[in-house]
Scaffold this motif. Structure first.
Motif, PDB file in Angstrom:
ATOM      1  N   PRO A   3       0.867  -1.179   0.000  1.00 13.58           N
ATOM      2  CA  PRO A   3       0.000   0.000   0.000  1.00 13.58           C
ATOM      3  C   PRO A   3       0.911   1.238   0.000  1.00 13.58           C
ATOM      4  CG  PRO A   3      -0.538  -1.506   1.816  1.00 13.58           C
ATOM      5  CD  PRO A   3       0.778  -1.923   1.250  1.00 13.58           C
ATOM      6  N   VAL A   4       0.732   2.113  -0.964  1.00 12.29           N
ATOM      7  CA  VAL A   4       1.645   3.242  -1.114  1.00 12.29           C
ATOM      8  C   VAL A   4       1.255   4.372  -0.163  1.00 12.29           C
ATOM      9  CG1 VAL A   4       2.583   4.955  -2.720  1.00 12.29           C
ATOM     10  CG2 VAL A   4       2.167   2.604  -3.483  1.00 12.29           C
ATOM     11  N   ASP A   5       2.246   4.782   0.618  1.00 15.23           N
ATOM     12  CA  ASP A   5       2.106   5.915   1.530  1.00 15.23           C
ATOM     13  C   ASP A   5       3.483   6.581   1.644  1.00 15.23           C
ATOM     14  OD1 ASP A   5       3.714   4.561   3.464  1.00 15.23           O
ATOM     15  OD2 ASP A   5       1.958   3.713   4.445  1.00 15.23           O
ATOM     16  N   PRO A   6       3.575   7.724   2.309  1.00 15.70           N
ATOM     17  CA  PRO A   6       4.870   8.407   2.384  1.00 15.70           C
ATOM     18  C   PRO A   6       5.991   7.545   2.998  1.00 15.70           C
ATOM     19  CG  PRO A   6       3.130   9.923   3.002  1.00 15.70           C
ATOM     20  CD  PRO A   6       2.491   8.560   2.876  1.00 15.70           C
ATOM     21  N   GLY A   7       5.676   6.688   3.962  1.00  9.91           N
ATOM     22  CA  GLY A   7       6.697   5.855   4.603  1.00  9.91           C
ATOM     23  C   GLY A   7       7.321   4.852   3.651  1.00  9.91           C
ATOM     24  N   VAL A   8       6.498   4.119   2.911  1.00  8.93           N
ATOM     25  CA  VAL A   8       7.034   3.120   1.978  1.00  8.93           C
ATOM     26  C   VAL A   8       7.703   3.816   0.796  1.00  8.93           C
ATOM     27  CG1 VAL A   8       5.001   2.686   0.515  1.00  8.93           C
ATOM     28  CG2 VAL A   8       6.612   0.845   0.972  1.00  8.93           C
ATOM     29  N   ARG A   9       7.177   4.968   0.420  1.00  4.28           N
ATOM     30  CA  ARG A   9       7.805   5.724  -0.672  1.00  4.28           C
ATOM     31  C   ARG A   9       9.222   6.145  -0.253  1.00  4.28           C
ATOM     32  NH1 ARG A   9       3.835   9.015  -1.830  1.00  4.28           N
ATOM     33  NH2 ARG A   9       3.047   7.753  -3.531  1.00  4.28           N
ATOM     34  N   GLU A  10       9.387   6.584   0.992  1.00  7.76           N
ATOM     35  CA  GLU A  10      10.718   6.980   1.480  1.00  7.76           C
ATOM     36  C   GLU A  10      11.650   5.766   1.545  1.00  7.76           C
ATOM     37  OE1 GLU A  10      13.831   9.174   2.285  1.00  7.76           O
ATOM     38  OE2 GLU A  10      11.891   9.989   1.710  1.00  7.76           O
ATOM     39  N   ARG A  11      11.123   4.608   1.938  1.00 11.04           N
ATOM     40  CA  ARG A  11      11.939   3.383   1.971  1.00 11.04           C
ATOM     41  C   ARG A  11      12.462   3.050   0.568  1.00 11.04           C
ATOM     42  NH1 ARG A  11       9.824  -2.506   4.068  1.00 11.04           N
ATOM     43  NH2 ARG A  11      11.737  -3.630   3.613  1.00 11.04           N
ATOM     44  N   CYS A  12      11.612   3.163  -0.444  1.00  8.88           N
ATOM     45  CA  CYS A  12      12.027   2.890  -1.824  1.00  8.88           C
ATOM     46  C   CYS A  12      13.009   3.943  -2.317  1.00  8.88           C
ATOM     47  CB  CYS A  12      10.806   2.805  -2.745  1.00  8.88           C
ATOM     48  SG  CYS A  12       9.819   1.334  -2.433  1.00  8.88           S
ATOM     49  N   ARG A  13      12.760   5.195  -1.960  1.00  5.39           N
ATOM     50  CA  ARG A  13      13.674   6.274  -2.339  1.00  5.39           C
ATOM     51  C   ARG A  13      15.070   6.006  -1.759  1.00  5.39           C
ATOM     52  NH1 ARG A  13      10.476  10.248  -0.680  1.00  5.39           N
ATOM     53  NH2 ARG A  13       9.552  10.679  -2.690  1.00  5.39           N
ATOM     54  N   THR A  14      15.118   5.562  -0.509  1.00  3.12           N
ATOM     55  CA  THR A  14      16.393   5.244   0.145  1.00  3.12           C
ATOM     56  C   THR A  14      17.092   4.084  -0.557  1.00  3.12           C
ATOM     57  OG1 THR A  14      15.590   6.068   2.267  1.00  3.12           O
ATOM     58  CG2 THR A  14      17.455   4.534   2.342  1.00  3.12           C
ATOM     59  N   LEU A  15      16.334   3.026  -0.892  1.00  6.12           N
ATOM     60  CA  LEU A  15      16.935   1.878  -1.591  1.00  6.12           C
ATOM     61  C   LEU A  15      17.508   2.303  -2.946  1.00  6.12           C
ATOM     62  CD1 LEU A  15      14.329  -0.898  -0.762  1.00  6.12           C
ATOM     63  CD2 LEU A  15      16.755  -0.903  -0.106  1.00  6.12           C
ATOM     64  N   ILE A  16      16.745   3.067  -3.714  1.00  2.00           N
ATOM     65  CA  ILE A  16      17.236   3.526  -5.014  1.00  2.00           C
ATOM     66  C   ILE A  16      18.458   4.428  -4.823  1.00  2.00           C
ATOM     67  CG2 ILE A  16      16.717   4.920  -7.057  1.00  2.00           C
ATOM     68  CD1 ILE A  16      13.781   3.931  -6.790  1.00  2.00           C
ATOM     69  N   GLY A  17      18.416   5.286  -3.818  1.00  2.00           N
ATOM     70  CA  GLY A  17      19.531   6.192  -3.551  1.00  2.00           C
ATOM     71  C   GLY A  17      20.815   5.465  -3.191  1.00  2.00           C
ATOM     72  N   ARG A  18      20.703   4.274  -2.612  1.00  2.00           N
ATOM     73  CA  ARG A  18      21.889   3.484  -2.260  1.00  2.00           C
ATOM     74  C   ARG A  18      22.462   2.745  -3.462  1.00  2.00           C
ATOM     75  NH1 ARG A  18      20.204  -0.434   1.703  1.00  2.00           N
ATOM     76  NH2 ARG A  18      22.358  -1.120   1.569  1.00  2.00           N
ATOM     77  N   MET A  19      21.703   2.657  -4.546  1.00  2.00           N
ATOM     78  CA  MET A  19      22.215   2.037  -5.772  1.00  2.00           C
ATOM     79  C   MET A  19      23.125   3.042  -6.482  1.00  2.00           C
ATOM     80  SD  MET A  19      18.811   0.350  -7.383  1.00  2.00           S
ATOM     81  CE  MET A  19      17.699  -0.603  -6.374  1.00  2.00           C
ATOM     82  N   GLN A  20      23.749   2.596  -7.553  1.00  2.00           N
ATOM     83  CA  GLN A  20      24.461   3.529  -8.424  1.00  2.00           C
ATOM     84  C   GLN A  20      23.361   4.206  -9.229  1.00  2.00           C
ATOM     85  OE1 GLN A  20      26.785   0.702 -10.565  1.00  2.00           O
ATOM     86  NE2 GLN A  20      28.048   0.194  -8.806  1.00  2.00           N
ATOM     87  N   SER A  21      22.908   5.382  -8.748  1.00  2.00           N
ATOM     88  CA  SER A  21      21.705   5.956  -9.345  1.00  2.00           C
ATOM     89  C   SER A  21      21.731   7.469  -9.421  1.00  2.00           C
ATOM     90  CB  SER A  21      20.475   5.527  -8.528  1.00  2.00           C
ATOM     91  OG  SER A  21      20.497   6.127  -7.244  1.00  2.00           O
ATOM     92  N   ASP A  22      20.814   7.984 -10.233  1.00  2.00           N
ATOM     93  CA  ASP A  22      20.537   9.406 -10.340  1.00  2.00           C
ATOM     94  C   ASP A  22      19.113   9.600  -9.810  1.00  2.00           C
ATOM     95  OD1 ASP A  22      19.975  12.017 -11.034  1.00  2.00           O
ATOM     96  OD2 ASP A  22      20.831  11.854 -13.055  1.00  2.00           O
ATOM     97  N   LEU A  23      18.985   9.624  -8.482  1.00  2.00           N
ATOM     98  CA  LEU A  23      17.669   9.677  -7.841  1.00  2.00           C
ATOM     99  C   LEU A  23      16.891  10.934  -8.239  1.00  2.00           C
ATOM    100  CD1 LEU A  23      15.615   8.395  -5.943  1.00  2.00           C
ATOM    101  CD2 LEU A  23      16.807   9.499  -4.024  1.00  2.00           C
ATOM    102  N   ASP A  24      17.563  12.064  -8.344  1.00  2.00           N
ATOM    103  CA  ASP A  24      16.860  13.300  -8.730  1.00  2.00           C
ATOM    104  C   ASP A  24      16.222  13.153 -10.112  1.00  2.00           C
ATOM    105  OD1 ASP A  24      17.511  14.540  -6.356  1.00  2.00           O
ATOM    106  OD2 ASP A  24      19.279  15.548  -7.179  1.00  2.00           O
ATOM    107  N   ARG A  25      16.958  12.591 -11.047  1.00  2.00           N
ATOM    108  CA  ARG A  25      16.413  12.413 -12.405  1.00  2.00           C
ATOM    109  C   ARG A  25      15.272  11.401 -12.393  1.00  2.00           C
ATOM    110  NH1 ARG A  25      19.258  10.902 -17.753  1.00  2.00           N
ATOM    111  NH2 ARG A  25      17.514  11.128 -19.182  1.00  2.00           N
TER     112      ARG A  25
END
Length: 179
Positions: A150-172
């Motif tokens: 279920p999408v909410d700000p908490g799970v969205r932040e968890r996914c943002r953190t996971l993507i940010g820890r990858m070799q990624s361009d999170l802003d883009r």
């Protein structure tokens, strides 16, 4: 040519094994708990939702399960979507084409299937970023069942953190997914 915006380092694979939500084995029970829009990630998950009588808003598929080709009945069921977007997304990556397809499919009033040439395994992470609060992302948990997120700000932040820890361009990534 698709641009890779995130690549999963080998050392992070175990971090993605923890489900982002509750695991279900009964599609009917999952659907009773899910809210629209529903984004299904994976051929088998999509097939089970279709067999339970529900066409997800967006389905992201690659024609494989556990790196093996899916059965013909699964492919046939997935062909029933009104809209279709084809994208390239290599294994263990998130490309700009995949992100744009997710955003386009969510904006389309007709159910849309995103067919990935490559691998869709990481698509649940940007799907959580793209789905509005209250919506749902469903993906497969190997040997366990289907995970309802279920999408909410908490799970969205968890996914943002996971993507940010990858070799990624999170802003883009976030700019492509923002309406």
């Amino acid at each position: 040519m698709a641009t890779i915006l995130a690549k999963l380092p080998a050392g992070m694979r175990d971090d993605l094994k923890e489900p982002l939500g509750e695991v279900y084995t009964d599609p009917g029970a999952l659907l009773a708990a899910a809210d629209e829009p529903i984004v299904a990630v994976g051929d088998i998950v999509t097939y089970h939702l279709l067999e339970a009588g529900h066409r997800p808003t967006v389905a992201i598929v690659d024609g494989k399960t556990k790196r093996e080709r899916v059965e013909r009945d699964v492919l046939d069921a997935i062909e029933e979507f009104d809209g279709r977007i084809d994208v390239a997304n290599p294994q263990s990556t998130i490309t700009d084409d995949l992100l744009e397809a997710i955003a386009t499919a969510l904006a389309d009033p007709e159910p849309t299937v995103v067919v990935v040439d490559g691998e869709e395994d990481l698509a649940s992470l940007p799907a959580v970023l793209a789905v509005p609060d209250g919506g749902s992302v469903v993906y497969g948990q190997p040997e366990e069942g289907m995970v309802l997120v279920p999408v909410d700000p908490g799970v969205r932040e968890r996914c943002r953190t996971l993507i940010g820890r990858m070799q990624s361009d999170l802003d883009r990534i976030e700019s492509v997914l923002s309406p």
